[in-house]
Design a protein around this motif. Structure first.
Motif, PDB file in Angstrom:
ATOM      1  N   PRO A 179      89.551  92.340 -63.656  1.00 60.29           N
ATOM      2  CA  PRO A 179      90.949  91.874 -63.673  1.00 60.29           C
ATOM      3  C   PRO A 179      91.705  92.159 -62.384  1.00 60.29           C
ATOM      4  O   PRO A 179      92.633  91.423 -62.034  1.00 60.29           O
ATOM      5  CB  PRO A 179      91.560  92.623 -64.865  1.00 60.29           C
ATOM      6  CG  PRO A 179      90.614  93.728 -65.183  1.00 60.29           C
ATOM      7  CD  PRO A 179      89.268  93.240 -64.794  1.00 60.29           C
ATOM      8  N   ARG A 180      91.317  93.206 -61.646  1.00 59.19           N
ATOM      9  CA  ARG A 180      91.955  93.485 -60.358  1.00 59.19           C
ATOM     10  C   ARG A 180      91.007  93.226 -59.196  1.00 59.19           C
ATOM     11  O   ARG A 180      91.249  93.670 -58.075  1.00 59.19           O
ATOM     12  CB  ARG A 180      92.484  94.930 -60.326  1.00 59.19           C
ATOM     13  CG  ARG A 180      93.774  95.104 -61.124  1.00 59.19           C
ATOM     14  CD  ARG A 180      94.257  96.530 -61.137  1.00 59.19           C
ATOM     15  NE  ARG A 180      93.363  97.408 -61.870  1.00 59.19           N
ATOM     16  CZ  ARG A 180      93.321  97.498 -63.202  1.00 59.19           C
ATOM     17  NH1 ARG A 180      94.141  96.760 -63.944  1.00 59.19           N
ATOM     18  NH2 ARG A 180      92.471  98.309 -63.794  1.00 59.19           N
ATOM     19  N   ARG A 181      89.904  92.502 -59.481  1.00 58.00           N
ATOM     20  CA  ARG A 181      88.904  92.124 -58.462  1.00 58.00           C
ATOM     21  C   ARG A 181      88.340  93.349 -57.764  1.00 58.00           C
ATOM     22  O   ARG A 181      87.992  93.308 -56.584  1.00 58.00           O
ATOM     23  CB  ARG A 181      89.491  91.165 -57.403  1.00 58.00           C
ATOM     24  CG  ARG A 181      90.279  89.996 -57.932  1.00 58.00           C
ATOM     25  CD  ARG A 181      89.480  89.071 -58.834  1.00 58.00           C
ATOM     26  NE  ARG A 181      90.235  87.850 -59.080  1.00 58.00           N
ATOM     27  CZ  ARG A 181      91.134  87.694 -60.050  1.00 58.00           C
ATOM     28  NH1 ARG A 181      91.388  88.705 -60.869  1.00 58.00           N
ATOM     29  NH2 ARG A 181      91.767  86.547 -60.201  1.00 58.00           N
ATOM     30  N   PHE A 182      88.186  94.444 -58.508  1.00 59.98           N
ATOM     31  CA  PHE A 182      87.674  95.670 -57.899  1.00 59.98           C
ATOM     32  C   PHE A 182      87.011  96.526 -58.970  1.00 59.98           C
ATOM     33  O   PHE A 182      87.478  97.607 -59.326  1.00 59.98           O
ATOM     34  CB  PHE A 182      88.796  96.451 -57.198  1.00 59.98           C
ATOM     35  CG  PHE A 182      88.288  97.465 -56.204  1.00 59.98           C
ATOM     36  CD1 PHE A 182      87.806  97.066 -54.982  1.00 59.98           C
ATOM     37  CD2 PHE A 182      88.306  98.818 -56.503  1.00 59.98           C
ATOM     38  CE1 PHE A 182      87.334  98.003 -54.061  1.00 59.98           C
ATOM     39  CE2 PHE A 182      87.842  99.763 -55.592  1.00 59.98           C
ATOM     40  CZ  PHE A 182      87.359  99.355 -54.368  1.00 59.98           C
ATOM     41  N   GLY A 183      85.878  96.028 -59.480  1.00 56.29           N
ATOM     42  CA  GLY A 183      85.129  96.786 -60.467  1.00 56.29           C
ATOM     43  C   GLY A 183      84.328  97.911 -59.834  1.00 56.29           C
ATOM     44  O   GLY A 183      84.366  98.142 -58.614  1.00 56.29           O
ATOM     45  N   LEU A 184      83.562  98.602 -60.665  1.00 57.87           N
ATOM     46  CA  LEU A 184      82.793  99.756 -60.207  1.00 57.87           C
ATOM     47  C   LEU A 184      81.877  99.398 -59.045  1.00 57.87           C
ATOM     48  O   LEU A 184      81.730 100.181 -58.096  1.00 57.87           O
ATOM     49  CB  LEU A 184      81.985 100.333 -61.363  1.00 57.87           C
ATOM     50  CG  LEU A 184      81.219 101.635 -61.103  1.00 57.87           C
ATOM     51  CD1 LEU A 184      81.059 102.428 -62.401  1.00 57.87           C
ATOM     52  CD2 LEU A 184      79.844 101.392 -60.505  1.00 57.87           C
ATOM     53  N   ALA A 185      81.235  98.218 -59.088  1.00 58.74           N
ATOM     54  CA  ALA A 185      80.316  97.838 -58.012  1.00 58.74           C
ATOM     55  C   ALA A 185      81.040  97.690 -56.682  1.00 58.74           C
ATOM     56  O   ALA A 185      80.509  98.062 -55.628  1.00 58.74           O
ATOM     57  CB  ALA A 185      79.588  96.547 -58.380  1.00 58.74           C
ATOM     58  N   CYS A 186      82.255  97.154 -56.693  1.00 54.80           N
ATOM     59  CA  CYS A 186      83.052  97.068 -55.466  1.00 54.80           C
ATOM     60  C   CYS A 186      83.399  98.463 -54.960  1.00 54.80           C
ATOM     61  O   CYS A 186      83.274  98.763 -53.767  1.00 54.80           O
ATOM     62  CB  CYS A 186      84.335  96.280 -55.710  1.00 54.80           C
ATOM     63  SG  CYS A 186      84.098  94.557 -56.142  1.00 54.80           S
ATOM     64  N   HIS A 187      83.843  99.304 -55.872  1.00 55.74           N
ATOM     65  CA  HIS A 187      84.280 100.658 -55.492  1.00 55.74           C
ATOM     66  C   HIS A 187      83.115 101.431 -54.882  1.00 55.74           C
ATOM     67  O   HIS A 187      83.254 102.061 -53.820  1.00 55.74           O
ATOM     68  CB  HIS A 187      84.810 101.369 -56.733  1.00 55.74           C
ATOM     69  CG  HIS A 187      85.755 102.468 -56.434  1.00 55.74           C
ATOM     70  ND1 HIS A 187      86.776 102.836 -57.281  1.00 55.74           N
ATOM     71  CD2 HIS A 187      85.844 103.333 -55.385  1.00 55.74           C
ATOM     72  CE1 HIS A 187      87.454 103.851 -56.762  1.00 55.74           C
ATOM     73  NE2 HIS A 187      86.902 104.174 -55.616  1.00 55.74           N
ATOM     74  N   LEU A 188      81.962 101.376 -55.520  1.00 59.07           N
ATOM     75  CA  LEU A 188      80.792 102.093 -55.016  1.00 59.07           C
ATOM     76  C   LEU A 188      80.361 101.545 -53.656  1.00 59.07           C
ATOM     77  O   LEU A 188      80.013 102.302 -52.747  1.00 59.07           O
ATOM     78  CB  LEU A 188      79.644 101.988 -56.019  1.00 59.07           C
ATOM     79  CG  LEU A 188      78.368 102.735 -55.645  1.00 59.07           C
ATOM     80  CD1 LEU A 188      78.621 104.238 -55.587  1.00 59.07           C
ATOM     81  CD2 LEU A 188      77.258 102.432 -56.654  1.00 59.07           C
ATOM     82  N   GLY A 189      80.395 100.224 -53.510  1.00 61.50           N
ATOM     83  CA  GLY A 189      80.010  99.632 -52.241  1.00 61.50           C
ATOM     84  C   GLY A 189      80.931 100.041 -51.111  1.00 61.50           C
ATOM     85  O   GLY A 189      80.480 100.376 -50.008  1.00 61.50           O
TER      86      GLY A 189
END
Length: 228
Positions: free
Chosen positions: A120-130
């Motif tokens: 919903p904010r275009r920043f899921g766990l995979a984005c954060h980890l990357g």
């Protein structure tokens, strides 16, 4: 390890409002193009929880060409962050980062059992980890945020996932006549490459081998910890 130097567990948010502020701050750092070079090693990450809040996070590194497991790491901890939709990263990442820190070398690609841009904010766990590690990262989820049409029944069929009209991922059929998985970019990879990598990681089952092995390992480690 230099690829983990941007993580400060002592400064980790403890409330949903603070966590959302971190997502808003880091979201512009997400890169949605592929970096040069091949993916020689691919790591799967997953976490298992007990009702007490104890968590076991596992990382399983595979050789990309053979899908052979070449390294594993596990970290144990306690999750104090409250459950809140869209904030899974804040429950899982502290222990996950400690598991990653045990690896001999950074993998070339990370595959998360979570969302990337399909969030919903275009920043899921995979984005954060990357963003934290600087490593190309994919989100491969079992459920979906957003709208999509059912892809065709054959392996490899795919349709776009959209949120507010924006393409944020794809529903990808990894096994013929089996429910699709939901793939989205995490960081430093494009959506076509992400889907190709997921297909390469699913020669026999719906879920990527990275996810299957990390899930099995974290569950076994949590059971062992609880029975000790």
């Amino acid at each position: 390890m230099t690829w983990l130097e941007h993580f400060d567990e002592d400064a980790w948010p403890s409330t949903p409002d603070a966590a959302i502020a971190v997502q808003d701050e880091l979201r512009p750092k997400v890169e949605t193009t592929r970096q040069a070079g091949e993916f020689g090693t691919i790591a799967g990450l997953d976490s298992a929880y007990a009702e007490t809040g104890e968590v076991a996070a596992a990382v399983v590194v595979l050789r990309a060409t053979t899908l052979e497991t070449i390294e594993t790491a596990v970290a144990h901890g306690t999750s104090n962050f409250p459950y809140h939709p869209g904030l899974l990263a804040f429950r899982e990442l502290p222990t996950t980062m400690r598991a990653l820190a045990q690896l001999d070398a950074a993998p070339d690609l990370l595959v998360c059992d979570a969302q990337g841009l399909a969030h919903p904010r275009r920043f899921g766990l995979a984005c954060h980890l990357g963003v934290l590690t600087g490593i190309p990262t994919i989100g491969v989820a079992k459920s979906v945020w957003g709208d999509y049409r059912e892809p065709g029944p054959e392996r490899g069929a795919r349709t776009d996932i959209t949120i507010d009209g924006e393409i944020v991922g794809r529903a990808l059929r990894t096994r013929t006549d089996v429910k699709p998985v939901f793939v989205s970019v995490g960081h430093r990879i494009d959506l076509d490459t992400a889907c190709a990598q997921v297909l390469a990681l699913t020669p026999r089952y719906r879920l990527p081998e990275t996810t299957r092995r990390a899930d099995s390992l974290c569950r076994a480690e949590l059971r062992a910890a609880l029975s000790a």
